[in-house]
Design a protein around this motif. Sequence first.
Motif, short mmCIF file in Angstrom:
data_model
loop_
_atom_site.label_atom_id
_atom_site.label_comp_id
_atom_site.label_asym_id
_atom_site.label_seq_id
_atom_site.Cartn_x
_atom_site.Cartn_y
_atom_site.Cartn_z
N VAL A 171 0.82 -1.21 0.00
CA VAL A 171 0.00 0.00 0.00
C VAL A 171 0.86 1.26 0.00
CG1 VAL A 171 -1.64 1.34 1.38
CG2 VAL A 171 -2.01 -1.10 1.04
N ASN A 172 1.97 1.22 0.71
CA ASN A 172 2.83 2.40 0.83
C ASN A 172 3.93 2.47 -0.22
OD1 ASN A 172 1.85 3.80 3.37
ND2 ASN A 172 2.18 1.74 4.17
N LEU A 173 4.02 1.43 -1.06
CA LEU A 173 5.10 1.39 -2.05
C LEU A 173 5.13 2.59 -2.99
CD1 LEU A 173 7.45 -0.05 -3.43
CD2 LEU A 173 5.78 -1.39 -4.73
N PRO A 174 4.00 2.99 -3.60
CA PRO A 174 4.08 4.13 -4.53
C PRO A 174 4.65 5.39 -3.89
CG PRO A 174 2.01 2.98 -4.81
CD PRO A 174 2.65 2.41 -3.58
N GLN A 175 4.17 5.75 -2.71
CA GLN A 175 4.65 6.97 -2.06
C GLN A 175 6.10 6.84 -1.63
OE1 GLN A 175 2.74 9.84 -1.98
NE2 GLN A 175 4.76 10.71 -1.52
N LYS A 176 6.50 5.65 -1.21
CA LYS A 176 7.90 5.41 -0.83
C LYS A 176 8.83 5.66 -2.02
CE LYS A 176 10.96 1.67 0.77
NZ LYS A 176 11.73 1.52 -0.49
N VAL A 177 8.44 5.16 -3.18
CA VAL A 177 9.25 5.35 -4.39
C VAL A 177 9.29 6.82 -4.79
CG1 VAL A 177 9.36 4.85 -6.87
CG2 VAL A 177 8.89 3.01 -5.24
N VAL A 178 8.14 7.48 -4.73
CA VAL A 178 8.08 8.91 -5.06
C VAL A 178 8.98 9.72 -4.14
CG1 VAL A 178 6.61 10.94 -5.14
CG2 VAL A 178 5.77 8.78 -6.06
N ASP A 179 8.90 9.45 -2.85
CA ASP A 179 9.73 10.18 -1.89
C ASP A 179 11.22 9.98 -2.18
OD1 ASP A 179 7.44 11.05 -0.64
OD2 ASP A 179 7.54 9.59 0.99
N ASP A 180 11.57 8.75 -2.56
CA ASP A 180 12.97 8.45 -2.86
C ASP A 180 13.43 9.19 -4.11
OD1 ASP A 180 15.44 6.88 -2.49
OD2 ASP A 180 14.83 5.86 -4.34
N ILE A 181 12.60 9.21 -5.14
CA ILE A 181 12.95 9.90 -6.39
C ILE A 181 13.08 11.40 -6.16
CG2 ILE A 181 12.12 10.51 -8.71
CD1 ILE A 181 10.76 7.74 -8.78
N GLU A 182 12.12 11.97 -5.44
CA GLU A 182 12.14 13.40 -5.18
C GLU A 182 13.33 13.81 -4.31
OE1 GLU A 182 9.12 16.12 -5.94
OE2 GLU A 182 10.18 14.96 -7.46
N ALA A 183 13.67 12.97 -3.33
CA ALA A 183 14.82 13.25 -2.47
C ALA A 183 16.12 13.21 -3.25
CB ALA A 183 14.87 12.26 -1.31
N ASN A 184 16.17 12.31 -4.24
CA ASN A 184 17.36 12.19 -5.07
C ASN A 184 17.53 13.38 -6.00
OD1 ASN A 184 18.63 11.04 -7.82
ND2 ASN A 184 19.45 9.87 -6.08
N GLY A 185 16.39 13.95 -6.40
CA GLY A 185 16.44 15.14 -7.25
C GLY A 185 16.81 14.88 -8.70
N SER A 186 16.73 13.62 -9.13
CA SER A 186 17.12 13.28 -10.49
C SER A 186 15.99 13.54 -11.47
CB SER A 186 17.52 11.81 -10.58
OG SER A 186 17.76 11.42 -11.91
N LEU A 187 16.30 14.27 -12.54
CA LEU A 187 15.33 14.48 -13.61
C LEU A 187 15.85 13.78 -14.86
CD1 LEU A 187 14.03 18.15 -13.28
CD2 LEU A 187 12.72 16.03 -13.13
N LYS A 188 15.95 12.46 -14.73
CA LYS A 188 16.43 11.64 -15.83
C LYS A 188 15.36 10.65 -16.24
CE LYS A 188 21.32 11.98 -14.47
NZ LYS A 188 22.54 11.23 -14.08
N VAL A 189 15.52 10.06 -17.41
CA VAL A 189 14.54 9.12 -17.94
C VAL A 189 14.34 7.94 -16.99
CG1 VAL A 189 14.09 7.45 -19.79
CG2 VAL A 189 14.89 9.76 -20.35
N ALA A 190 15.40 7.45 -16.38
CA ALA A 190 15.29 6.32 -15.45
C ALA A 190 14.37 6.66 -14.28
CB ALA A 190 16.67 5.91 -14.94
N ALA A 191 14.49 7.87 -13.77
CA ALA A 191 13.61 8.30 -12.67
C ALA A 191 12.17 8.41 -13.14
CB ALA A 191 14.10 9.64 -12.11
N ALA A 192 11.98 8.89 -14.36
CA ALA A 192 10.63 9.01 -14.92
C ALA A 192 9.98 7.65 -15.10
CB ALA A 192 10.68 9.75 -16.25
N ARG A 193 10.75 6.67 -15.55
CA ARG A 193 10.21 5.32 -15.72
C ARG A 193 9.81 4.72 -14.37
NH1 ARG A 193 14.86 3.16 -19.88
NH2 ARG A 193 14.05 4.17 -21.78
#
Length: 236
Positions: free
Chosen positions: A33-55
């Motif tokens: 249940v918490n997986l989507p938000q966990k992934v989003v938080d990790d991506i946003e914290a990393n600050g990467s605006l790359k295709v891999a992050a978008a996928r």
Amino acid sequence: QFKSVKYTHEGMTPKNRARLAQFDHPASIAVLVNLPQKVVDDIEANGSLKVAAARRMQLACAVAILLNIPLRVKNLASLDLDQHIQRPAAGKSGSWRISVISSQVKNEVPIDALLDEPTSALLQLYCQKYRPLLFAGKVSSGLFLSQTGTKKGEGAVAHQISTFIKRESGLTVNAHLFRHIAGFFYLRANPGHYETVRRLLGHKNIATTIAAYTGAETDHSFQNYYGILAKFKKPS
């Protein structure tokens, strides 16, 4: 002469029961249940605006949608921002709605449901910040885009969701299992409420729902019954 009797399966198949067994522990349910938000938080914290992050963000959105609305994978993969998704006006927050006409659904039962606000916010973030990274020089109205900037196919979406969930959480969940998760857990919490599950899964006939989930709530029903009996037992 005896007439042949056609066997009609009732209840969930052993294979699907085995797949759902990993969720006997509340901690596993919480992880999914918490997986989507966990992934989003990790991506946003990393600050990467790359295709891999978008996928990765794209697959987090797919899981979040399936947790909200247990779509068949064909309808999930086909989601189109112009055809199937209603969004709040620019600059405004609120829930997104997914609507799919009957002719585009396997059993011709239309889909029309609101996403919850966290999922709507996740999709807003994905569409504004990450989805444009997947255009590959093209402009598409598809929600889930391939590396060529076109809509992903059903098979690709199904495979990538399974791989994503396994990699990010260790759980073994395919896209179709979300439908069983929805039916199974709703009935465990609300024994006998087949009509609600029918609506949730978009079954045309309630007999389909009953046949698929007969017994899903049995353990909890017995536990509730034992609880009633326990009130009358004398202390040993």
